[in-house]
Design an enzyme around this catalytic site. Structure first.
Site, short mmCIF file in Angstrom:
data_model
loop_
_atom_site.label_atom_id
_atom_site.label_comp_id
_atom_site.label_asym_id
_atom_site.label_seq_id
_atom_site.Cartn_x
_atom_site.Cartn_y
_atom_site.Cartn_z
CD GLU A 297 -2.95 -0.49 2.49
OE1 GLU A 297 -3.90 -1.24 2.58
OE2 GLU A 297 -2.59 0.27 3.42
CG HIS B 270 1.55 -0.24 12.92
ND1 HIS B 270 1.43 0.93 12.20
CD2 HIS B 270 2.75 -0.76 12.57
CE1 HIS B 270 2.50 1.09 11.44
NE2 HIS B 270 3.32 0.09 11.66
NE ARG C 102 -11.80 -8.11 16.18
CZ ARG C 102 -11.25 -6.96 16.52
NH1 ARG C 102 -11.82 -6.17 17.40
NH2 ARG C 102 -10.12 -6.57 15.97
P1 ADP Z 1 -7.55 -4.03 15.81
O1 ADP Z 1 -7.54 -5.45 15.36
O2 ADP Z 1 -7.86 -3.10 14.69
O3 ADP Z 1 -6.32 -3.64 16.57
P2 ADP Z 1 -8.89 -3.89 18.36
O4 ADP Z 1 -8.22 -2.71 18.86
O5 ADP Z 1 -10.34 -4.09 18.70
O6 ADP Z 1 -8.78 -3.91 16.78
O7 ADP Z 1 -8.01 -5.12 18.82
C1 ADP Z 1 -8.41 -6.41 19.01
C2 ADP Z 1 -7.95 -6.89 20.34
O8 ADP Z 1 -7.93 -8.28 20.41
C3 ADP Z 1 -6.53 -6.43 20.70
O9 ADP Z 1 -6.54 -5.90 21.99
C4 ADP Z 1 -5.71 -7.66 20.66
O10 ADP Z 1 -4.66 -7.64 21.59
C5 ADP Z 1 -6.75 -8.69 21.01
N1 ADP Z 1 -6.38 -9.94 20.45
C6 ADP Z 1 -6.06 -10.20 19.19
N2 ADP Z 1 -5.77 -11.47 19.03
C7 ADP Z 1 -5.91 -12.04 20.26
C8 ADP Z 1 -5.77 -13.36 20.76
N3 ADP Z 1 -5.40 -14.37 19.98
N4 ADP Z 1 -6.00 -13.56 22.04
C9 ADP Z 1 -6.39 -12.57 22.85
N5 ADP Z 1 -6.55 -11.32 22.44
C10 ADP Z 1 -6.31 -11.06 21.16
P1 ADP Z 2 -4.39 -4.53 11.83
O1 ADP Z 2 -5.18 -5.65 11.23
O2 ADP Z 2 -3.11 -5.00 12.41
O3 ADP Z 2 -5.24 -3.70 12.73
P2 ADP Z 2 -4.56 -2.35 9.89
O4 ADP Z 2 -4.58 -2.54 8.43
O5 ADP Z 2 -5.85 -2.00 10.55
O6 ADP Z 2 -3.94 -3.65 10.57
O7 ADP Z 2 -3.49 -1.23 10.24
C1 ADP Z 2 -3.09 -0.96 11.57
C2 ADP Z 2 -2.53 0.45 11.67
O8 ADP Z 2 -1.42 0.65 10.78
C3 ADP Z 2 -3.51 1.54 11.29
O9 ADP Z 2 -4.35 1.88 12.35
C4 ADP Z 2 -2.59 2.67 10.88
O10 ADP Z 2 -2.09 3.34 12.00
C5 ADP Z 2 -1.43 1.95 10.22
N1 ADP Z 2 -1.63 1.88 8.76
C6 ADP Z 2 -2.26 0.91 8.09
N2 ADP Z 2 -2.27 1.15 6.76
C7 ADP Z 2 -1.62 2.32 6.59
C8 ADP Z 2 -1.28 3.11 5.42
N3 ADP Z 2 -1.58 2.72 4.20
N4 ADP Z 2 -0.60 4.27 5.62
C9 ADP Z 2 -0.26 4.66 6.88
N5 ADP Z 2 -0.54 3.96 7.99
C10 ADP Z 2 -1.21 2.80 7.85
#
Ligand code: ADP
Ligand code: ADP
Ligand code: MG
Length: 619
Positions: free
Chosen positions: A200, A235, A297
């Site tokens: 990206e 991130h 979720r």
């Molecule tokens: P994002 O996936 O965009 O970061 P959230 O902030 O809602 O969204 O994060 C999901 C949460 O689930 C995180 O706090 C992460 O640590 C938790 N999590 C992810 N995978 C697991 C896992 N296998 N066991 C326990 N918690 C998990």
């Molecule tokens: P995850 O599944 O680990 O939550 P995301 O795709 O939601 O992955 O990205 C997590 C974080 O990484 C975003 O909240 C943002 O801060 C950063 N990020 C993701 N994509 C980009 C991008 N194209 N440019 C800049 N920052 C990004």
């Protein structure tokens, strides 16, 4: 409405779901691992079923055991919370096949959004703007590099199966691409068992904006406005708020409209979040906000949406799963005030955010805010799960009201002897850029040290503590006779010389009865220290300074950077340890040589293992 519900999760989210279920008169069943036998969610539920050993892959991630627990207790439905099995379409299908109700979207909707590349393609077809990039099947390093060159640097390499901020590498220049790709794929293979990546454009001045959506089985889909989760570390979200600062009505309508369109494209039911990345270099603009991914979720940060809309999203989930219509139509939803959430972690910001485990002997969180937690005083923070121990959520008429209330509650929090990030959160909340609402996702990385709380209490607080001890008096407490009036205190595991206030020094001279002053917990700016008078023998034994680098928790050595006999400089990397889903670098405490080395890459080590001993260079 459902009559009974099994919660396939632990910690704060399990407690949160139980709270709403109980209010709705639903019988609740908890599941738990060995480590959680005494956990709060087990006590809160009407019934609890033991599902195996502490590691999640032997308990909370074993779908069959969870379904068996539901069947055995006659639970009608399963709520997965977040993390664990919540985005596992096969598990959702197995729940349905067992004749149970799955509190979540249909398995095919989860699948459609499960991989980031497929989700982005689907969104492009649905007319939702996505970040420019490469989503192709051809994964040869040459092709990926050529695509990155064509997109233009900086780019972001992302594991298509990634999550939780893992499996992502930013690349700033073409010559760095090959190495970043290899390291991204290595992490993706070990964390997600899938090496496929997408590329990206890396958005500069990035802000993370996401929209809460909700669907029911009658074809209705609404949004519950946006959240801003731009304050991130590696991130991962740290502080979240709703609404987003600087969001005007037209931009809000555009981004929330795109989110509803995205949810419709996957026939969405239940709670979901559409995440967008915004280029905020000129404020938030509708033509500079792109789809990033969908989380199918309930999200960790859902409470800020609850606070501004006055809705209970878990209740919405349970109603939708019961076949009811959405509780509100789009027109009936509106934003009231401002809400902000901080994630309280058991970790030590001063030690590279090293997770901290052990018994919570003191756990008192500040008042005036909503607290969602899964632990209480006396509970054990174990090394097996995510180190988040609580969420503090403030709601007020304005952004500043919410921000200041949250900072105050964190400031007053006392957590001991487990370390917490409360002091770090206070500093982040008080940072001038955050206060002004001009945050982007790089703020924490840029500010780094400035947000790390002080290693020691302020001089004034220490002088007060010293004076209090002096009042209790202890002959051996005085280091020097007046006029220096300095005393030695043991603050956690450090020795600190403190100047006594004049009056206190006089008192300490007057008394000499060998009373034993009790250690005190000193709390300031969200941080807590154990302070006691230093006694040359006994009391301060165990004070650091002998150069022993001990494994702070069970984990796996992933790199050894030094050899026995090697000269090292203060701060130099010695060993990298992986524990609690994070990497931790252990560094040399002072200049010296590696006198002992008991670490090998790949080795599993237990807590307290002596990994390296550094011998100080002669002065
Ligand atoms: P994002 O996936 O965009 O970061 P959230 O902030 O809602 O969204 O994060 C999901 C949460 O689930 C995180 O706090 C992460 O640590 C938790 N999590 C992810 N995978 C697991 C896992 N296998 N066991 C326990 N918690 C998990
Ligand atoms: P995850 O599944 O680990 O939550 P995301 O795709 O939601 O992955 O990205 C997590 C974080 O990484 C975003 O909240 C943002 O801060 C950063 N990020 C993701 N994509 C980009 C991008 N194209 N440019 C800049 N920052 C990004
Ligand atoms: Mg995400």
């Amino acid at each position: 409405m459902l009559k009974s519900l099994l919660i396939a999760n632990r910690g704060e989210i399990a407690c949160r779901i139980i709270r709403t279920a109980r209010r709705l008169g639903i019988r609740t069943v908890a599941v738990y691992s060995d480590a959680d036998a005494k956990a709060l969610h087990v006590r809160d539920a009407d019934e609890a079923v033991h599902i195996g050993p502490s590691p999640a892959r032997e308990s909370y991630l074993v779908g069959d055991k969870i379904i068996a627990a539901a069947t055995a207790t006659g639970a009608e439905a399963i709520h997965p919370g977040y993390g664990f099995l919540s985005e596992n379409a096969d598990f959702a299908q197995a729940v349905i096949d067992a004749g149970l109700i799955w509190v979540g979207p249909k398995p095919h909707s989860i699948r459609a959004m499960g991989l980031k590349d497929a989700a982005k393609k689907l969104m492009q077809e649905a007319g939702v703007p996505t970040t420019p990039g490469y989503l192709g099947e051809d994964q040869s390093p040459d092709r990926l590099k050529a695509e990155a060159d064509a997109i233009g640097y900086p780019v972001l390499i992302k594991a298509v199966a990634g999550g939780g901020g893992k499996g992502m590498r930013r690349v700033d220049a073409p010559q760095d691409f090959a190495d970043a790709l290899v390291s991204c794929q290595r992490e993706a293979a070990s964390s997600f068992g899938n090496t496929q990546v997408l590329i990206e454009k890396y958005i500069l001045s990035p802000r993370h904006i996401e929209v809460q959506v909700f669907g029911d089985s009658h074809g209705h889909i609404v949004h519950l406005f946006e959240r801003d989760c731009s304050l991130q570390r590696r991130h991962q979200k740290v502080i979240e708020e709703a609404p987003a600062p600087g969001m005007d009505q037209a931009t809000r309508e555009a981004v929330c409209g795109a989110a509803v369109k995205a949810a419709k494209a996957v026939d969405y039911e239940g709670a979901g979040t559409i995440e967008f990345i915004a280029d905020a270099s000129e404020g938030l603009r509708a033509d500079r906000i792109w789809f990033m991914e969908m989380n199918t979720r309930l999200q960790v940060e859902h409470p800020v949406t609850e606070e501004i809309t006055g809705q209970d999203l878990v209740e919405w989930q349970l109603r939708v799963a019961s076949g009811e219509k959405l509780p509100k139509t789009q027109d009936e939803l509106s934003i009231n005030g401002w809400a902000m959430e901080a994630r309280l972690y058991a970790e030590d910001p001063a030690k590279g955010f090293l997770p901290s485990i052990g018994k919570l002997e003191a756990f008192m969180l500040g008042e005036g805010v909503r607290i969602d937690t899964g632990v209480q005083e006396g509970a054990e923070v174990s090394p097996f799960y995510d180190p988040m121990i609580a969420k503090l959520i403030a709601h007020g008429p304005t952004r500043d009201d919410a921000r200041l209330a949250l900072a105050e509650a964190l400031d007053e929090s006392i957590v001991w002897p487990v370390r917490s990030n409360a002091g770090f959160l206070v500093r982040a909340l008080e940072h001038p850029d955050f206060a002004a609402g001009t945050v982007d996702t790089g703020l924490i990385a840029r500010e780094g040290e400035a947000l790390i709380p002080a290693a020691l209490p302020s001089d004034e607080a220490l002088a007060d503590a010293a004076a209090a001890f002096a009042e209790q008096s202890l002959a051996g407490f005085r280091l020097n006779a007046p006029p220096q009036r300095k005393v030695l205190l043991a603050v956690n595991d450090e020795l600190v010389a403190v100047e006594l206030p004049d009056d206190a020094a006089d008192q300490s001279l007057a008394l000499d009865d060998h009373a034993e002053p009790e250690p005190i917990l000193l709390s300031e700016d969200g941080q807590t220290w154990l302070v006691q008078p230093y006694r040359a023998t006994g009391a301060a034994a165990g004070i650091a300074g002998d150069g022993a680098i001990i494994s702070p928790m069970p984990g796996r050595i992933i790199a050894v950077e030094v050899a026995a006999g090697q000269a090292v400089a203060k701060g130099q990397k010695l060993v990298t340890l992986e524990a609690m889903k994070m990497e931790h670098t252990l560094t040399a405490p002072f200049d010296g040589t590696v006198a002992e080395l008991n670490a090998a890459a790949g080795a599993q080590v237990s807590e307290g293992t002596l990994l390296v001993r550094v011998e100080a260079s002669p002065e």
